[in-house]
Design an enzyme around this catalytic site. Sequence first.
Site, PDB file in Angstrom:
ATOM      1  N   TRP A 212       0.831  -1.217   0.000  1.00 11.09           N
ATOM      2  CA  TRP A 212       0.000   0.000   0.000  1.00 11.09           C
ATOM      3  C   TRP A 212       0.858   1.257   0.000  1.00 11.09           C
ATOM      4  O   TRP A 212       1.886   1.317   0.670  1.00 11.09           O
ATOM      5  CB  TRP A 212      -0.870  -0.014   1.253  1.00 11.09           C
ATOM      6  CG  TRP A 212      -1.447   1.313   1.618  1.00 11.09           C
ATOM      7  CD1 TRP A 212      -0.842   2.316   2.339  1.00 11.09           C
ATOM      8  CD2 TRP A 212      -2.744   1.805   1.276  1.00 11.09           C
ATOM      9  NE1 TRP A 212      -1.686   3.388   2.467  1.00 11.09           N
ATOM     10  CE2 TRP A 212      -2.863   3.100   1.829  1.00 11.09           C
ATOM     11  CE3 TRP A 212      -3.818   1.271   0.562  1.00 11.09           C
ATOM     12  CZ2 TRP A 212      -4.017   3.871   1.695  1.00 11.09           C
ATOM     13  CZ3 TRP A 212      -4.970   2.037   0.436  1.00 11.09           C
ATOM     14  CH2 TRP A 212      -5.055   3.319   0.996  1.00 11.09           C
ATOM     15  N   MET A 213       0.405   2.297  -0.712  1.00  9.07           N
ATOM     16  CA  MET A 213       1.051   3.614  -0.652  1.00  9.07           C
ATOM     17  C   MET A 213      -0.015   4.694  -0.484  1.00  9.07           C
ATOM     18  O   MET A 213      -1.070   4.613  -1.102  1.00  9.07           O
ATOM     19  CB  MET A 213       1.827   3.870  -1.951  1.00  9.07           C
ATOM     20  CG  MET A 213       2.430   5.260  -2.037  1.00  9.07           C
ATOM     21  SD  MET A 213       3.371   5.512  -3.563  1.00  9.07           S
ATOM     22  CE  MET A 213       2.060   5.938  -4.693  1.00  9.07           C
ATOM     23  N   ASN A 214       0.267   5.710   0.370  1.00 10.41           N
ATOM     24  CA  ASN A 214      -0.524   6.943   0.282  1.00 10.41           C
ATOM     25  C   ASN A 214       0.398   8.137   0.086  1.00 10.41           C
ATOM     26  O   ASN A 214       1.161   8.123  -0.899  1.00 10.41           O
ATOM     27  CB  ASN A 214      -1.593   7.086   1.377  1.00 10.41           C
ATOM     28  CG  ASN A 214      -1.153   6.971   2.809  1.00 10.41           C
ATOM     29  OD1 ASN A 214      -0.760   5.906   3.265  1.00 10.41           O
ATOM     30  ND2 ASN A 214      -1.227   8.041   3.561  1.00 10.41           N
ATOM     31  N   ASP A 215       0.391   9.141   0.934  1.00 11.26           N
ATOM     32  CA  ASP A 215       1.020  10.436   0.626  1.00 11.26           C
ATOM     33  C   ASP A 215       2.472  10.367   0.146  1.00 11.26           C
ATOM     34  O   ASP A 215       3.269   9.597   0.689  1.00 11.26           O
ATOM     35  CB  ASP A 215       1.065  11.310   1.873  1.00 11.26           C
ATOM     36  CG  ASP A 215      -0.204  11.323   2.659  1.00 11.26           C
ATOM     37  OD1 ASP A 215      -1.197  10.747   2.203  1.00 11.26           O
ATOM     38  OD2 ASP A 215      -0.195  11.910   3.748  1.00 11.26           O
TER      39      ASP A 215
ATOM     40  N   GLU B 243      -4.746  18.376   6.501  1.00  5.08           N
ATOM     41  CA  GLU B 243      -3.542  17.540   6.488  1.00  5.08           C
ATOM     42  C   GLU B 243      -2.545  18.101   5.467  1.00  5.08           C
ATOM     43  O   GLU B 243      -2.901  18.882   4.589  1.00  5.08           O
ATOM     44  CB  GLU B 243      -3.900  16.099   6.098  1.00  5.08           C
ATOM     45  CG  GLU B 243      -4.945  15.471   7.009  1.00  5.08           C
ATOM     46  CD  GLU B 243      -5.273  14.020   6.660  1.00  5.08           C
ATOM     47  OE1 GLU B 243      -5.321  13.203   7.577  1.00  5.08           O
ATOM     48  OE2 GLU B 243      -5.490  13.706   5.476  1.00  5.08           O
TER      49      GLU B 243
ATOM     50  N   ARG C   9       0.103  17.018  12.548  1.00  2.03           N
ATOM     51  CA  ARG C   9       0.954  16.128  11.752  1.00  2.03           C
ATOM     52  C   ARG C   9       1.427  16.751  10.441  1.00  2.03           C
ATOM     53  O   ARG C   9       1.039  17.840  10.082  1.00  2.03           O
ATOM     54  CB  ARG C   9       0.216  14.813  11.472  1.00  2.03           C
ATOM     55  CG  ARG C   9      -1.131  14.957  10.806  1.00  2.03           C
ATOM     56  CD  ARG C   9      -1.735  13.567  10.589  1.00  2.03           C
ATOM     57  NE  ARG C   9      -3.063  13.630  10.036  1.00  2.03           N
ATOM     58  CZ  ARG C   9      -4.179  13.627  10.754  1.00  2.03           C
ATOM     59  NH1 ARG C   9      -4.119  13.582  12.073  1.00  2.03           N
ATOM     60  NH2 ARG C   9      -5.362  13.677  10.162  1.00  2.03           N
TER      61      ARG C   9
ATOM     62  N   TRP D  54      -9.336   8.868  -0.177  1.00  4.90           N
ATOM     63  CA  TRP D  54      -9.539   8.026   1.008  1.00  4.90           C
ATOM     64  C   TRP D  54     -10.894   7.318   0.987  1.00  4.90           C
ATOM     65  O   TRP D  54     -11.090   6.326   1.694  1.00  4.90           O
ATOM     66  CB  TRP D  54      -9.406   8.865   2.287  1.00  4.90           C
ATOM     67  CG  TRP D  54      -7.975   9.071   2.692  1.00  4.90           C
ATOM     68  CD1 TRP D  54      -7.291  10.253   2.714  1.00  4.90           C
ATOM     69  CD2 TRP D  54      -7.046   8.062   3.128  1.00  4.90           C
ATOM     70  NE1 TRP D  54      -6.000  10.042   3.134  1.00  4.90           N
ATOM     71  CE2 TRP D  54      -5.820   8.705   3.400  1.00  4.90           C
ATOM     72  CE3 TRP D  54      -7.125   6.682   3.316  1.00  4.90           C
ATOM     73  CZ2 TRP D  54      -4.690   8.032   3.845  1.00  4.90           C
ATOM     74  CZ3 TRP D  54      -6.000   6.008   3.758  1.00  4.90           C
ATOM     75  CH2 TRP D  54      -4.805   6.673   4.018  1.00  4.90           C
TER      76      TRP D  54
ATOM     77  N   GLN E  25       4.305   7.272   2.043  1.00  2.86           N
ATOM     78  CA  GLN E  25       3.658   6.484   3.088  1.00  2.86           C
ATOM     79  C   GLN E  25       3.472   5.075   2.549  1.00  2.86           C
ATOM     80  O   GLN E  25       2.783   4.872   1.540  1.00  2.86           O
ATOM     81  CB  GLN E  25       2.298   7.108   3.436  1.00  2.86           C
ATOM     82  CG  GLN E  25       2.396   8.415   4.189  1.00  2.86           C
ATOM     83  CD  GLN E  25       2.813   8.186   5.626  1.00  2.86           C
ATOM     84  OE1 GLN E  25       2.009   7.852   6.471  1.00  2.86           O
ATOM     85  NE2 GLN E  25       4.102   8.359   5.902  1.00  2.86           N
TER      86      GLN E  25
ATOM     87  N   TRP F  11      -3.867   0.163   4.185  1.00  2.00           N
ATOM     88  CA  TRP F  11      -3.116   1.088   5.058  1.00  2.00           C
ATOM     89  C   TRP F  11      -2.737   0.417   6.376  1.00  2.00           C
ATOM     90  O   TRP F  11      -3.577  -0.177   7.032  1.00  2.00           O
ATOM     91  CB  TRP F  11      -3.984   2.314   5.343  1.00  2.00           C
ATOM     92  CG  TRP F  11      -3.268   3.384   6.111  1.00  2.00           C
ATOM     93  CD1 TRP F  11      -2.566   4.411   5.591  1.00  2.00           C
ATOM     94  CD2 TRP F  11      -3.198   3.523   7.534  1.00  2.00           C
ATOM     95  NE1 TRP F  11      -2.053   5.190   6.610  1.00  2.00           N
ATOM     96  CE2 TRP F  11      -2.428   4.664   7.807  1.00  2.00           C
ATOM     97  CE3 TRP F  11      -3.703   2.794   8.612  1.00  2.00           C
ATOM     98  CZ2 TRP F  11      -2.153   5.106   9.106  1.00  2.00           C
ATOM     99  CZ3 TRP F  11      -3.426   3.218   9.902  1.00  2.00           C
ATOM    100  CH2 TRP F  11      -2.658   4.369  10.138  1.00  2.00           C
TER     101      TRP F  11
ATOM    102  N   PHE G 272       4.506   8.750   9.973  1.00  3.12           N
ATOM    103  CA  PHE G 272       3.518   9.422   9.134  1.00  3.12           C
ATOM    104  C   PHE G 272       4.228  10.445   8.234  1.00  3.12           C
ATOM    105  O   PHE G 272       5.440  10.549   8.215  1.00  3.12           O
ATOM    106  CB  PHE G 272       2.467  10.108  10.020  1.00  3.12           C
ATOM    107  CG  PHE G 272       1.318   9.195  10.430  1.00  3.12           C
ATOM    108  CD1 PHE G 272       1.410   7.816  10.342  1.00  3.12           C
ATOM    109  CD2 PHE G 272       0.124   9.737  10.910  1.00  3.12           C
ATOM    110  CE1 PHE G 272       0.347   6.988  10.720  1.00  3.12           C
ATOM    111  CE2 PHE G 272      -0.942   8.923  11.286  1.00  3.12           C
ATOM    112  CZ  PHE G 272      -0.835   7.564  11.191  1.00  3.12           C
TER     113      PHE G 272
HETATM  114  C1  FRU Z   1      -2.987  12.063   4.697  1.00  5.69           C
HETATM  115  C2  FRU Z   1      -2.596  11.382   5.990  1.00  5.69           C
HETATM  116  C3  FRU Z   1      -1.625  12.250   6.762  1.00  5.69           C
HETATM  117  C4  FRU Z   1      -0.910  11.255   7.606  1.00  5.69           C
HETATM  118  C5  FRU Z   1      -0.823  10.067   6.692  1.00  5.69           C
HETATM  119  C6  FRU Z   1      -0.880   8.747   7.397  1.00  5.69           C
HETATM  120  O1  FRU Z   1      -3.400  11.211   3.706  1.00  5.69           O
HETATM  121  O2  FRU Z   1      -3.743  11.117   6.750  1.00  5.69           O
HETATM  122  O3  FRU Z   1      -2.221  13.294   7.485  1.00  5.69           O
HETATM  123  O4  FRU Z   1       0.353  11.699   8.003  1.00  5.69           O
HETATM  124  O5  FRU Z   1      -1.902  10.168   5.793  1.00  5.69           O
HETATM  125  O6  FRU Z   1      -0.606   7.702   6.530  1.00  5.69           O
END
Ligand code: FRU
Length: 612
Positions: A150-153, A323, A269, A413, A169, A177, A209
Amino acid sequence: MKRIISEGIILAAAAAVSLPVSADTPGVKVEHLGVNNTLVRVDGDARYLLMPVQEANDDARINILVDGKLDRTMYVRLAKSKTDYMVPFDLTPYKGKNVVLNILTSQGRTSVREASNDACWSNFVLADTFDTANREKYRPAFHHTPLYGWMNDPNGMVYKDGVWTLCYQWNPYGSKWQNMTWGRSTSTDLVNWTHHDAAILPDGLGTIFSGSAVLDPKNTAGFGENAIVALYTSADASQIQSMAHSTDGGETFVKYAGNPVITLDSEARDPNMFWHEPTGQWVLMLAHALEHEMLVYTSPNLRDWTLRSAFGKGLGAQDGVWECPDLFELPVDGTDKKKWVLLCNLNPGGPFGGSATQYFVGDFDGAVFTPDLDAEGKVPTKWMDFGKDHYATVSFSDAPDNRRTVIGWMSNWQYAAEVPTMQFRSANTLPRDVSLFTGADGQLYLASAPSPEVDAMRGAVVKKAGKTSLSSKPREYRLPTANDGICEIDLDLAAKGAAQVTMTLSNAKGDKVVMTYDAAARTLAFDRRESGLVDFSQDFPAVTVAPVLGGNDKLSLRIFVDRSSVEVFGDDGQMAMTNLVFPQEPYTTLSVSAQGKADMASLAIYGLNPSK
Ligand code: FRU
């Protein structure tokens, strides 16, 4: 995307799902201690323990005990009735040591006997290789994706000595996640990415994070001239800010022994830093998530931070959480005049539901951000992208030639964990260079145009047309077929009067994306309700609509199609729209028609060749 495997990971031929079914995998000893508790002892010199995952399961908590001491904890959806895929746990750091996994499963069981039937117990595998060969038809060809998991930010984006570093991430132990870690990729052309081992791993302060990275040319932090210094959020019961640095260009990060460097008594954060030359100090923006504001800190040395101000309460879109901030200065309309832009990602509360990036234009004096007002004296809400799949967008530090280059997470999301991929989940947007322009209403807006590096991918022109008049009878053009139809479509439209121009991407399965330019309303709509697979989430089928800000009836479009995404840029990025699509097979046809009088001033369709 060029698939370079990080050192030590060699391609193995075996598909992840063809597993040895044996109660006693050599080197793996399983002992059930109770209904929900099992010990797995690992013996031998193999590089990886491959763990079987079933995505529909809950996470098992795995405490890694090394020579009897707790090394760390990870959460893995261990297989119960079937294995969807394997994930690798790297044993290299523990060579010669005793490794025991103390596993707590969450499934309610009536007996140890029942628990011992779980598919995972007989399917752990010790191996020296992990198969990362792509087996996903929706993996993009020219967008960054993680090798697996998985990847996010995007995180820690920095340019140094010709290399763009993109951390992200990452969950290395599954495609949903969890276990937030900074993965790391690098590129010299912003299109082809090399995957590396993880950059920053969870520790006793929490998982890792989002955050940013800068070069420290004046050695203000004392880690050496031009060290890369990263700040990130350590997330556990609370969210606190921690620091790490690298003196080898990002190959290895060393965490600061005095972490955390910023604490608060509320959720905050995603620290984002930059050097503010006029005041000779570092500035850091921190998302005060639930308060819907961005905090401004300053520091002489990247480790001692002073809170200076807060921006945003009651302003702009206020839903969800705030965020991933970013603050930077840009020239206005290419002149010497400059303004500051504050990116403020929020989720949910985007214009089409779920996550999106809003921004504010204004002034910044090194401590306080003051937003510009509109004609009515209000702070306007502005969106950076008018698709559903553009989030957590932030910029690279230290980009060359005064460029401000951004990359976002190309998902939402609302459904990111449900999209129809499994070996990996999520891609980044194309890199975009941003600039400020004055809209027809006199306000300043942010343009996001594909970075110039993207042009280098262009292969053969498969279709070129000059001025063509459009009517209600669609004109049809074949799209390239090579490389699953990845392509760039450039169209210049001149809609005379109240015309609507419709551009449709379609395939023989009946999947279609319908884009409609309404010259009177000055909008571009993108309808993906019948674009292919859409029913994995009720939030996926959607029509997104962008304002076209230029002052005339012309619209110049660049459309990038990459297996599971369509990015539309209008008028050099004055309009940007990013949407995922999952066609059953690649789109093969572009149809263009008009209601009312309209011309297509020009058309060019290019095949793309990302790794040339
Ligand atoms: C945004 C977020 C950030 C947090 C990260 C956690 O997508 O919610 O605020 O640092 O993802 O994976």
